[in-house]
Motif scaffolding. Sequence first.
Motif, mmCIF file in Angstrom:
data_model
loop_
_atom_site.group_PDB
_atom_site.id
_atom_site.type_symbol
_atom_site.label_atom_id
_atom_site.label_comp_id
_atom_site.label_asym_id
_atom_site.label_seq_id
_atom_site.Cartn_x
_atom_site.Cartn_y
_atom_site.Cartn_z
ATOM 1 N N ASP A 1 0.837 -1.207 0.000
ATOM 2 C CA ASP A 1 0.000 0.000 0.000
ATOM 3 C C ASP A 1 0.869 1.253 0.000
ATOM 4 O O ASP A 1 0.650 2.191 -0.797
ATOM 5 C CB ASP A 1 -0.903 0.017 1.230
ATOM 6 C CG ASP A 1 -2.043 -0.991 1.151
ATOM 7 O OD1 ASP A 1 -2.329 -1.472 0.037
ATOM 8 O OD2 ASP A 1 -2.636 -1.292 2.196
ATOM 9 N N HIS A 2 1.839 1.278 0.899
ATOM 10 C CA HIS A 2 2.690 2.464 1.060
ATOM 11 C C HIS A 2 3.511 2.733 -0.200
ATOM 12 O O HIS A 2 3.558 3.879 -0.689
ATOM 13 C CB HIS A 2 3.612 2.265 2.258
ATOM 14 C CG HIS A 2 4.617 3.357 2.450
ATOM 15 N ND1 HIS A 2 4.273 4.607 2.930
ATOM 16 C CD2 HIS A 2 5.959 3.399 2.213
ATOM 17 C CE1 HIS A 2 5.357 5.372 2.993
ATOM 18 N NE2 HIS A 2 6.390 4.658 2.557
ATOM 19 N N GLU A 3 4.156 1.682 -0.729
ATOM 20 C CA GLU A 3 5.015 1.888 -1.885
ATOM 21 C C GLU A 3 4.227 2.295 -3.120
ATOM 22 O O GLU A 3 4.657 3.171 -3.885
ATOM 23 C CB GLU A 3 5.823 0.616 -2.172
ATOM 24 C CG GLU A 3 6.959 0.373 -1.207
ATOM 25 C CD GLU A 3 7.961 1.520 -1.176
ATOM 26 O OE1 GLU A 3 8.342 2.028 -2.258
ATOM 27 O OE2 GLU A 3 8.351 1.919 -0.068
ATOM 28 N N CYS A 4 3.062 1.683 -3.326
ATOM 29 C CA CYS A 4 2.251 2.057 -4.486
ATOM 30 C C CYS A 4 1.828 3.520 -4.408
ATOM 31 O O CYS A 4 1.866 4.242 -5.413
ATOM 32 C CB CYS A 4 1.035 1.143 -4.592
ATOM 33 S SG CYS A 4 1.420 -0.540 -5.134
ATOM 34 N N GLU A 5 1.448 3.945 -3.212
ATOM 35 C CA GLU A 5 1.056 5.347 -3.042
ATOM 36 C C GLU A 5 2.229 6.281 -3.312
ATOM 37 O O GLU A 5 2.089 7.279 -4.028
ATOM 38 C CB GLU A 5 0.519 5.566 -1.630
ATOM 39 C CG GLU A 5 0.078 7.000 -1.368
ATOM 40 C CD GLU A 5 -0.464 7.208 0.036
ATOM 41 O OE1 GLU A 5 -0.749 8.364 0.387
ATOM 42 O OE2 GLU A 5 -0.584 6.211 0.787
ATOM 43 N N VAL B 1 1.244 1.232 -11.964
ATOM 44 C CA VAL B 1 1.238 0.805 -10.567
ATOM 45 C C VAL B 1 -0.042 0.043 -10.253
ATOM 46 O O VAL B 1 -0.008 -1.023 -9.614
ATOM 47 C CB VAL B 1 1.400 2.014 -9.634
ATOM 48 C CG1 VAL B 1 1.206 1.611 -8.172
ATOM 49 C CG2 VAL B 1 2.774 2.659 -9.835
ATOM 50 N N THR B 2 -1.170 0.562 -10.712
ATOM 51 C CA THR B 2 -2.458 -0.082 -10.423
ATOM 52 C C THR B 2 -2.527 -1.490 -11.000
ATOM 53 O O THR B 2 -2.945 -2.434 -10.321
ATOM 54 C CB THR B 2 -3.616 0.760 -10.976
ATOM 55 O OG1 THR B 2 -3.606 2.043 -10.338
ATOM 56 C CG2 THR B 2 -4.947 0.082 -10.723
ATOM 57 N N ARG B 3 -2.109 -1.643 -12.244
ATOM 58 C CA ARG B 3 -2.152 -2.964 -12.875
ATOM 59 C C ARG B 3 -1.258 -3.951 -12.134
ATOM 60 O O ARG B 3 -1.660 -5.083 -11.847
ATOM 61 C CB ARG B 3 -1.727 -2.863 -14.342
ATOM 62 C CG ARG B 3 -1.542 -4.208 -15.039
ATOM 63 C CD ARG B 3 -2.775 -5.079 -14.952
ATOM 64 N NE ARG B 3 -2.563 -6.396 -15.538
ATOM 65 C CZ ARG B 3 -3.228 -7.476 -15.184
ATOM 66 N NH1 ARG B 3 -4.158 -7.412 -14.235
ATOM 67 N NH2 ARG B 3 -2.990 -8.632 -15.771
ATOM 68 N N ASN B 4 -0.047 -3.538 -11.807
ATOM 69 C CA ASN B 4 0.871 -4.454 -11.150
ATOM 70 C C ASN B 4 0.462 -4.726 -9.706
ATOM 71 O O ASN B 4 0.710 -5.826 -9.201
ATOM 72 C CB ASN B 4 2.299 -3.908 -11.208
ATOM 73 C CG ASN B 4 2.980 -4.244 -12.517
ATOM 74 O OD1 ASN B 4 3.526 -5.323 -12.695
ATOM 75 N ND2 ASN B 4 2.914 -3.301 -13.452
ATOM 76 N N ARG B 5 -0.193 -3.764 -9.084
ATOM 77 C CA ARG B 5 -0.703 -4.036 -7.740
ATOM 78 C C ARG B 5 -1.775 -5.122 -7.794
ATOM 79 O O ARG B 5 -1.815 -6.002 -6.928
ATOM 80 C CB ARG B 5 -1.276 -2.764 -7.129
ATOM 81 C CG ARG B 5 -1.825 -2.989 -5.729
ATOM 82 C CD ARG B 5 -2.250 -1.712 -5.093
ATOM 83 N NE ARG B 5 -2.806 -1.936 -3.769
ATOM 84 C CZ ARG B 5 -3.077 -0.972 -2.910
ATOM 85 N NH1 ARG B 5 -2.858 0.285 -3.220
ATOM 86 N NH2 ARG B 5 -3.570 -1.270 -1.728
ATOM 87 N N LEU C 1 7.731 -4.550 -14.606
ATOM 88 C CA LEU C 1 6.388 -4.025 -14.353
ATOM 89 C C LEU C 1 5.669 -3.704 -15.664
ATOM 90 O O LEU C 1 4.474 -3.999 -15.816
ATOM 91 C CB LEU C 1 6.488 -2.758 -13.488
ATOM 92 C CG LEU C 1 7.036 -2.963 -12.072
ATOM 93 C CD1 LEU C 1 7.239 -1.618 -11.392
ATOM 94 C CD2 LEU C 1 6.111 -3.835 -11.238
ATOM 95 N N ARG C 2 6.383 -3.129 -16.617
ATOM 96 C CA ARG C 2 5.758 -2.785 -17.895
ATOM 97 C C ARG C 2 5.297 -4.025 -18.664
ATOM 98 O O ARG C 2 4.328 -3.982 -19.412
ATOM 99 C CB ARG C 2 6.748 -1.994 -18.743
ATOM 100 C CG ARG C 2 7.011 -0.572 -18.247
ATOM 101 C CD ARG C 2 8.166 0.061 -18.977
ATOM 102 N NE ARG C 2 8.384 1.453 -18.570
ATOM 103 C CZ ARG C 2 9.571 2.065 -18.627
ATOM 104 N NH1 ARG C 2 10.636 1.416 -19.098
ATOM 105 N NH2 ARG C 2 9.676 3.322 -18.245
ATOM 106 N N SER C 3 5.988 -5.138 -18.439
ATOM 107 C CA SER C 3 5.632 -6.375 -19.172
ATOM 108 C C SER C 3 4.283 -6.934 -18.736
ATOM 109 O O SER C 3 3.716 -7.780 -19.432
ATOM 110 C CB SER C 3 6.713 -7.435 -18.961
ATOM 111 O OG SER C 3 6.701 -7.919 -17.627
ATOM 112 N N ARG C 4 3.745 -6.466 -17.627
ATOM 113 C CA ARG C 4 2.440 -6.935 -17.154
ATOM 114 C C ARG C 4 1.300 -6.125 -17.745
ATOM 115 O O ARG C 4 0.133 -6.454 -17.529
ATOM 116 C CB ARG C 4 2.368 -6.864 -15.616
ATOM 117 C CG ARG C 4 3.454 -7.646 -14.903
ATOM 118 C CD ARG C 4 3.118 -9.132 -14.750
ATOM 119 N NE ARG C 4 3.087 -9.907 -15.967
ATOM 120 C CZ ARG C 4 4.174 -10.456 -16.537
ATOM 121 N NH1 ARG C 4 5.355 -10.277 -16.010
ATOM 122 N NH2 ARG C 4 4.058 -11.162 -17.621
ATOM 123 N N MET C 5 1.613 -5.051 -18.477
ATOM 124 C CA MET C 5 0.556 -4.211 -19.059
ATOM 125 C C MET C 5 0.017 -4.849 -20.339
ATOM 126 O O MET C 5 0.707 -5.544 -21.038
ATOM 127 C CB MET C 5 1.102 -2.821 -19.347
ATOM 128 C CG MET C 5 1.589 -2.081 -18.114
ATOM 129 S SD MET C 5 0.253 -1.715 -16.941
ATOM 130 C CE MET C 5 -0.644 -0.436 -17.831
#
Length: 247
Positions: free
Chosen positions: A114-118, A131-135, A243-247
């Motif tokens: 939660d903290h890191e995504c924010e 960030v939202t997708r990878n979260r 992270l981009r590869s999950r989009m």
Amino acid sequence: MDEVEVVVAHSERATLRVGDVFLKVDSDQARLDVEVAAMALVPVPTPEVLWRKPPVLAIAAVAGTALGRLGEPSTASPAAWAAAGAAVRTLHDAPLPPWPRRGKDLDELAADLDHECERLVTDGVLPADLVTRNRQVAEAALRPWTPRFTHGDLQITHIFVDGDEVTGIIDWSEAGPGDALFDLATLTLGHEERVGDLIAGYGTDVDLDMIRAWWSLRSLLNVRWLADHGFDPFAPGCEVDVLRSRM
């Protein structure tokens, strides 16, 4: 006289190489305690401990070369990756060590996520949609698992091979009971194309969605730390590309 090579150095610990000897300097003696104890227990090749004088641990170099490096294509053969998978399976099948699990529990990991995504979004480090997708992907890893004897920091540079044979696994300071899939995900981070070779040697059904979840979770939690400690998570093939590869 052999030159002193700085292998890694930041505020928590440093590793130096002098010839065929690695000197690990760590302010946290518990980490060195775990490292020495783990290497004495695990049924896989490890470096020889030469001596210890807190806060320094001296270990011998292992033969061969690292399985690969994050951000670079691995030149190791499929058979070498399979051998690495077999070695990791041997570790995971070993009796649990006598010390408790190191690291954070699921609630603490969720709070950190939660903290890191924010912070990643509010500080403008990464786009909100990334960030939202990878979260969403990462949250799947936050589930109960059956504890196994895990390495805990099984980066691709921590497994050494000579040809198709594993010659040593290094850096055991995070070893303990943990999620086997976290080890597999850490080893294959940034090398998704080698997962099949690894699993061929690991020799059992593996939940690939859980590996992808750990890729996202580990990357989200580490981007700011890496940048703050002199590493570049934006380098090609590294955490941000993961992270981009999950989009």
